[in-house]
Design a protein around this motif. Structure first.
Motif, PDB file in Angstrom:
ATOM      1  N   UNK A  13       2.488   2.769  82.457  1.00 44.78           N
ATOM      2  CA  UNK A  13       1.028   2.754  82.599  1.00 44.78           C
ATOM      3  C   UNK A  13       0.571   3.847  83.542  1.00 44.78           C
ATOM      4  N   UNK A  14       1.231   3.961  84.700  1.00 41.85           N
ATOM      5  CA  UNK A  14       0.860   4.982  85.686  1.00 41.85           C
ATOM      6  C   UNK A  14       1.036   6.384  85.110  1.00 41.85           C
ATOM      7  N   UNK A  15       2.136   6.581  84.403  1.00 39.62           N
ATOM      8  CA  UNK A  15       2.415   7.887  83.800  1.00 39.62           C
ATOM      9  C   UNK A  15       1.341   8.288  82.791  1.00 39.62           C
ATOM     10  N   UNK A  16       0.824   7.304  82.062  1.00 36.70           N
ATOM     11  CA  UNK A  16      -0.174   7.576  81.025  1.00 36.70           C
ATOM     12  C   UNK A  16      -1.614   7.421  81.521  1.00 36.70           C
ATOM     13  N   UNK A  17      -1.783   6.953  82.780  1.00 34.77           N
ATOM     14  CA  UNK A  17      -3.126   6.757  83.318  1.00 34.77           C
ATOM     15  C   UNK A  17      -3.874   5.623  82.636  1.00 34.77           C
ATOM     16  N   UNK A  18      -3.154   4.552  82.312  1.00 37.34           N
ATOM     17  CA  UNK A  18      -3.740   3.403  81.618  1.00 37.34           C
ATOM     18  C   UNK A  18      -3.839   2.238  82.601  1.00 37.34           C
ATOM     19  N   UNK A  19      -4.997   1.597  82.674  1.00 40.95           N
ATOM     20  CA  UNK A  19      -5.165   0.440  83.549  1.00 40.95           C
ATOM     21  C   UNK A  19      -4.588  -0.808  82.887  1.00 40.95           C
ATOM     22  N   UNK A  20      -4.416  -1.853  83.689  1.00 38.85           N
ATOM     23  CA  UNK A  20      -3.953  -3.127  83.129  1.00 38.85           C
ATOM     24  C   UNK A  20      -4.942  -3.639  82.087  1.00 38.85           C
ATOM     25  N   UNK A  21      -6.215  -3.507  82.390  1.00 31.20           N
ATOM     26  CA  UNK A  21      -7.248  -3.989  81.458  1.00 31.20           C
ATOM     27  C   UNK A  21      -7.214  -3.206  80.140  1.00 31.20           C
ATOM     28  N   UNK A  22      -7.005  -1.892  80.217  1.00 33.39           N
ATOM     29  CA  UNK A  22      -6.944  -1.076  78.994  1.00 33.39           C
ATOM     30  C   UNK A  22      -5.735  -1.461  78.148  1.00 33.39           C
ATOM     31  N   UNK A  23      -4.581  -1.633  78.796  1.00 32.35           N
ATOM     32  CA  UNK A  23      -3.383  -2.031  78.058  1.00 32.35           C
ATOM     33  C   UNK A  23      -3.578  -3.411  77.448  1.00 32.35           C
ATOM     34  N   UNK A  24      -4.117  -4.337  78.228  1.00 36.47           N
ATOM     35  CA  UNK A  24      -4.348  -5.694  77.735  1.00 36.47           C
ATOM     36  C   UNK A  24      -5.271  -5.685  76.518  1.00 36.47           C
ATOM     37  N   UNK A  25      -6.340  -4.896  76.589  1.00 35.20           N
ATOM     38  CA  UNK A  25      -7.277  -4.825  75.464  1.00 35.20           C
ATOM     39  C   UNK A  25      -6.585  -4.278  74.219  1.00 35.20           C
ATOM     40  N   UNK A  32      -4.387 -10.343  83.019  1.00 40.85           N
ATOM     41  CA  UNK A  32      -3.450 -10.972  83.958  1.00 40.85           C
ATOM     42  C   UNK A  32      -2.061 -11.100  83.340  1.00 40.85           C
ATOM     43  N   UNK A  33      -1.996 -11.202  82.032  1.00 45.86           N
ATOM     44  CA  UNK A  33      -0.701 -11.257  81.351  1.00 45.86           C
ATOM     45  C   UNK A  33       0.086  -9.984  81.616  1.00 45.86           C
ATOM     46  N   UNK A  34      -0.597  -8.847  81.621  1.00 47.49           N
ATOM     47  CA  UNK A  34       0.071  -7.574  81.911  1.00 47.49           C
ATOM     48  C   UNK A  34       0.643  -7.612  83.324  1.00 47.49           C
ATOM     49  N   UNK A  35      -0.114  -8.128  84.276  1.00 46.88           N
ATOM     50  CA  UNK A  35       0.382  -8.257  85.646  1.00 46.88           C
ATOM     51  C   UNK A  35       1.591  -9.169  85.734  1.00 46.88           C
ATOM     52  N   UNK A  36       1.543 -10.300  85.041  1.00 46.27           N
ATOM     53  CA  UNK A  36       2.689 -11.221  85.031  1.00 46.27           C
ATOM     54  C   UNK A  36       3.927 -10.544  84.442  1.00 46.27           C
ATOM     55  N   UNK A  37       3.726  -9.789  83.371  1.00 51.06           N
ATOM     56  CA  UNK A  37       4.843  -9.064  82.765  1.00 51.06           C
ATOM     57  C   UNK A  37       5.428  -8.051  83.743  1.00 51.06           C
ATOM     58  N   UNK A  38       4.555  -7.258  84.363  1.00 52.62           N
ATOM     59  CA  UNK A  38       5.029  -6.208  85.281  1.00 52.62           C
ATOM     60  C   UNK A  38       5.814  -6.788  86.450  1.00 52.62           C
ATOM     61  N   UNK A  39       5.404  -7.934  86.949  1.00 56.85           N
ATOM     62  CA  UNK A  39       6.093  -8.558  88.091  1.00 56.85           C
ATOM     63  C   UNK A  39       7.308  -9.371  87.676  1.00 56.85           C
ATOM     64  N   UNK A  40       7.562  -9.469  86.377  1.00 59.51           N
ATOM     65  CA  UNK A  40       8.712 -10.240  85.906  1.00 59.51           C
ATOM     66  C   UNK A  40       8.480 -11.736  85.961  1.00 59.51           C
TER      67      UNK A  40
END
Length: 90
Positions: A13-25, A32-40
Protein backbone atom coordinates in the motif's frame (compact mmCIF):
# COMPACT_ATOMS: atom_id res chain seq x y z
CA UNK A 1 -4.18 -23.56 17.31
CA UNK A 2 -4.16 -21.30 14.27
CA UNK A 3 -1.08 -20.50 12.26
CA UNK A 4 -0.16 -16.87 11.61
CA UNK A 5 -0.39 -15.68 8.03
CA UNK A 6 2.27 -13.03 7.39
CA UNK A 7 1.65 -10.37 4.79
CA UNK A 8 3.12 -7.36 3.01
CA UNK A 9 -0.13 -5.45 2.53
CA UNK A 10 1.08 -2.32 4.36
CA UNK A 11 4.34 -2.30 2.38
CA UNK A 12 2.52 -2.69 -0.92
CA UNK A 13 0.00 0.00 0.00
CA UNK A 14 2.76 2.45 0.96
CA UNK A 15 4.70 1.65 -2.20
CA UNK A 16 1.64 2.35 -4.36
CA UNK A 17 0.38 5.32 -2.31
CA UNK A 18 -2.94 3.61 -1.55
CA UNK A 19 -4.83 4.30 1.69
CA UNK A 20 -6.58 1.62 3.72
CA UNK A 21 -9.91 3.11 2.70
CA UNK A 22 -8.99 3.05 -1.01
CA UNK A 23 -7.87 -0.58 -0.84
CA UNK A 24 -10.97 -1.54 1.15
CA UNK A 25 -13.24 0.15 -1.39
CA UNK A 26 -11.52 -1.65 -4.27
CA UNK A 27 -11.90 -5.00 -2.47
CA UNK A 28 -15.44 -4.41 -1.23
CA UNK A 29 -14.52 -4.76 2.46
CA UNK A 30 -14.61 -2.41 5.44
CA UNK A 31 -11.42 -0.34 5.86
CA UNK A 32 -10.94 -1.81 9.35
CA UNK A 33 -10.65 -5.24 7.74
CA UNK A 34 -7.55 -4.01 5.91
CA UNK A 35 -6.07 -2.92 9.25
CA UNK A 36 -6.86 -6.29 10.84
CA UNK A 37 -5.20 -8.05 7.90
CA UNK A 38 -2.09 -5.86 8.05
CA UNK A 39 -1.65 -6.48 11.79
CA UNK A 40 -2.15 -10.23 11.38
CA UNK A 41 -5.32 -10.15 13.51
CA UNK A 42 -7.37 -11.67 10.69
CA UNK A 43 -6.48 -14.24 8.06
CA UNK A 44 -8.12 -13.67 4.70
CA UNK A 45 -10.17 -16.20 2.81
CA UNK A 46 -8.48 -17.59 -0.27
CA UNK A 47 -10.81 -15.49 -2.41
CA UNK A 48 -9.88 -12.26 -0.58
CA UNK A 49 -6.16 -13.11 -0.67
CA UNK A 50 -6.32 -13.63 -4.43
CA UNK A 51 -8.23 -10.35 -4.90
CA UNK A 52 -5.60 -8.48 -2.86
CA UNK A 53 -2.79 -9.97 -4.96
CA UNK A 54 -4.68 -9.11 -8.13
CA UNK A 55 -5.20 -5.53 -6.92
CA UNK A 56 -1.43 -5.10 -6.45
CA UNK A 57 -0.70 -7.08 -9.64
CA UNK A 58 1.64 -9.51 -7.89
CA UNK A 59 1.53 -13.27 -7.19
CA UNK A 60 -0.34 -14.16 -4.00
CA UNK A 61 2.89 -15.49 -2.45
CA UNK A 62 4.40 -12.00 -2.81
CA UNK A 63 1.69 -10.75 -0.43
CA UNK A 64 1.12 -13.68 1.95
CA UNK A 65 3.42 -16.28 3.53
CA UNK A 66 3.50 -18.80 6.36
CA UNK A 67 6.88 -17.48 7.52
CA UNK A 68 7.82 -13.85 8.22
CA UNK A 69 9.12 -11.95 5.23
CA UNK A 70 12.77 -10.81 5.43
CA UNK A 71 13.22 -7.23 6.57
CA UNK A 72 13.64 -4.75 3.76
CA UNK A 73 17.30 -4.45 2.91
CA UNK A 74 18.01 -7.96 4.21
CA UNK A 75 17.37 -9.53 0.83
CA UNK A 76 20.32 -9.56 -1.56
CA UNK A 77 19.81 -7.14 -4.41
CA UNK A 78 20.85 -8.52 -7.79
CA UNK A 79 23.51 -6.37 -9.37
CA UNK A 80 22.71 -4.69 -12.63
CA UNK A 81 24.82 -5.72 -15.60
CA UNK A 82 27.54 -3.26 -16.50
CA UNK A 83 27.35 -1.09 -19.60
CA UNK A 84 28.06 -2.70 -22.94
CA UNK A 85 30.66 -1.39 -25.32
CA UNK A 86 29.88 -0.85 -28.98
CA UNK A 87 30.62 -4.54 -29.74
CA UNK A 88 27.92 -5.58 -27.25
CA UNK A 89 30.37 -7.00 -24.70
CA UNK A 90 30.80 -5.96 -21.10
Amino acid sequence: MSETIHNRIAVLRADRGVSRRELAAALGVHYQTVGYLERGEYSPSLHLALRIAEFFEVPVEAVFALRPFPKLGAEPVPSAPGPRDERGTR
